[in-house]
Design a protein around this motif. Structure first.
Motif, PDB file in Angstrom:
ATOM      1  N   UNK A  47       0.824  -1.209   0.000  1.00  0.00           N
ATOM      2  CA  UNK A  47       0.000   0.000   0.000  1.00  0.00           C
ATOM      3  C   UNK A  47       0.858   1.259   0.000  1.00  0.00           C
ATOM      4  N   UNK A  48       1.882   1.293   0.845  1.00  0.00           N
ATOM      5  CA  UNK A  48       2.707   2.504   0.910  1.00  0.00           C
ATOM      6  C   UNK A  48       3.548   2.688  -0.340  1.00  0.00           C
ATOM      7  N   UNK A  49       3.912   1.587  -0.998  1.00  0.00           N
ATOM      8  CA  UNK A  49       4.646   1.751  -2.257  1.00  0.00           C
ATOM      9  C   UNK A  49       3.723   2.183  -3.394  1.00  0.00           C
ATOM     10  N   UNK A  50       2.437   1.817  -3.306  1.00  0.00           N
ATOM     11  CA  UNK A  50       1.484   2.245  -4.342  1.00  0.00           C
ATOM     12  C   UNK A  50       1.210   3.742  -4.268  1.00  0.00           C
ATOM     13  N   UNK A  51       1.136   4.277  -3.062  1.00  0.00           N
ATOM     14  CA  UNK A  51       0.849   5.707  -2.936  1.00  0.00           C
ATOM     15  C   UNK A  51       2.129   6.532  -2.835  1.00  0.00           C
ATOM     16  N   UNK A  52       3.280   5.868  -2.966  1.00  0.00           N
ATOM     17  CA  UNK A  52       4.600   6.507  -2.954  1.00  0.00           C
ATOM     18  C   UNK A  52       4.803   7.341  -1.696  1.00  0.00           C
ATOM     19  N   UNK A  53       4.573   6.702  -0.560  1.00  0.00           N
ATOM     20  CA  UNK A  53       4.701   7.331   0.737  1.00  0.00           C
ATOM     21  C   UNK A  53       5.978   6.829   1.396  1.00  0.00           C
ATOM     22  N   UNK A  54       6.472   7.580   2.394  1.00  0.00           N
ATOM     23  CA  UNK A  54       7.670   7.149   3.104  1.00  0.00           C
ATOM     24  C   UNK A  54       7.398   5.897   3.927  1.00  0.00           C
ATOM     25  N   UNK A  55       8.447   5.159   4.197  1.00  0.00           N
ATOM     26  CA  UNK A  55       8.307   3.882   4.892  1.00  0.00           C
ATOM     27  C   UNK A  55       8.603   3.976   6.397  1.00  0.00           C
ATOM     28  N   UNK A  56       8.478   5.152   6.981  1.00  0.00           N
ATOM     29  CA  UNK A  56       8.748   5.287   8.410  1.00  0.00           C
ATOM     30  C   UNK A  56       7.713   4.541   9.245  1.00  0.00           C
ATOM     31  N   UNK A  57       6.492   4.475   8.767  1.00  0.00           N
ATOM     32  CA  UNK A  57       5.438   3.760   9.491  1.00  0.00           C
ATOM     33  C   UNK A  57       5.767   2.280   9.612  1.00  0.00           C
ATOM     34  N   UNK A  58       6.454   1.741   8.619  1.00  0.00           N
ATOM     35  CA  UNK A  58       6.821   0.324   8.665  1.00  0.00           C
ATOM     36  C   UNK A  58       7.805   0.031   9.788  1.00  0.00           C
ATOM     37  N   UNK A  59       8.699   0.950  10.064  1.00  0.00           N
ATOM     38  CA  UNK A  59       9.654   0.736  11.154  1.00  0.00           C
ATOM     39  C   UNK A  59       8.940   0.724  12.498  1.00  0.00           C
ATOM     40  N   UNK A  60       7.959   1.589  12.671  1.00  0.00           N
ATOM     41  CA  UNK A  60       7.188   1.604  13.911  1.00  0.00           C
ATOM     42  C   UNK A  60       6.362   0.326  14.032  1.00  0.00           C
ATOM     43  N   UNK A  61       5.777  -0.115  12.918  1.00  0.00           N
ATOM     44  CA  UNK A  61       5.010  -1.349  12.919  1.00  0.00           C
ATOM     45  C   UNK A  61       5.895  -2.542  13.253  1.00  0.00           C
ATOM     46  N   UNK A  62       7.093  -2.604  12.703  1.00  0.00           N
ATOM     47  CA  UNK A  62       8.019  -3.691  13.015  1.00  0.00           C
ATOM     48  C   UNK A  62       8.455  -3.647  14.462  1.00  0.00           C
ATOM     49  N   UNK A  63       8.631  -2.463  15.012  1.00  0.00           N
ATOM     50  CA  UNK A  63       9.002  -2.321  16.416  1.00  0.00           C
ATOM     51  C   UNK A  63       7.934  -2.925  17.319  1.00  0.00           C
TER      52      UNK A  63
END
Length: 94
Positions: A47-63
């Motif tokens: 989803x984030x790659x489709x809307x070309x958004x930064x991946x900072x949310x993924x780091x928080x989700x992985x945490x």
């Protein structure tokens, strides 16, 4: 792209089916929860790659998912130390 969404949704559904049906052992429940978290992570990546958004949310989700996994593993270890197995039937609700 549609095949990727379908694969992620099937992963999520299978993880939920295992979570609901195999509720006798804590280890299987924890593994199915990690599978659900993994499918949600893939969903966020796509989803984030489709809307070309930064991946900072993924780091928080992985945490948070790593913290959830460590907490579940510590509960499993303490349950095995006190009761000798990971069956939910060995508990009494008193």
């Amino acid at each position: 792209m549609m095949n990727m969404w379908l694969l992620i949704m099937m992963m999520f559904i299978f993880g939920n089916m295992i979570f609901i049906s195999k509720h006798k052992h804590l280890l299987i429940v924890l593994l199915s929860l990690e599978f659900i978290v993994l499918s949600l992570f893939f969903l966020l990546v796509v989803y984030l790659s489709c809307i070309e958004y930064d991946m900072y949310m993924l780091m928080i989700f992985l945490l948070f998912s790593v913290c959830e996994g460590a907490l579940g593993l510590s509960i499993l270890v303490s349950m095995i130390r006190t009761h000798g197995n990971d069956y939910f039937q060995s508990f009494s609700m008193l």
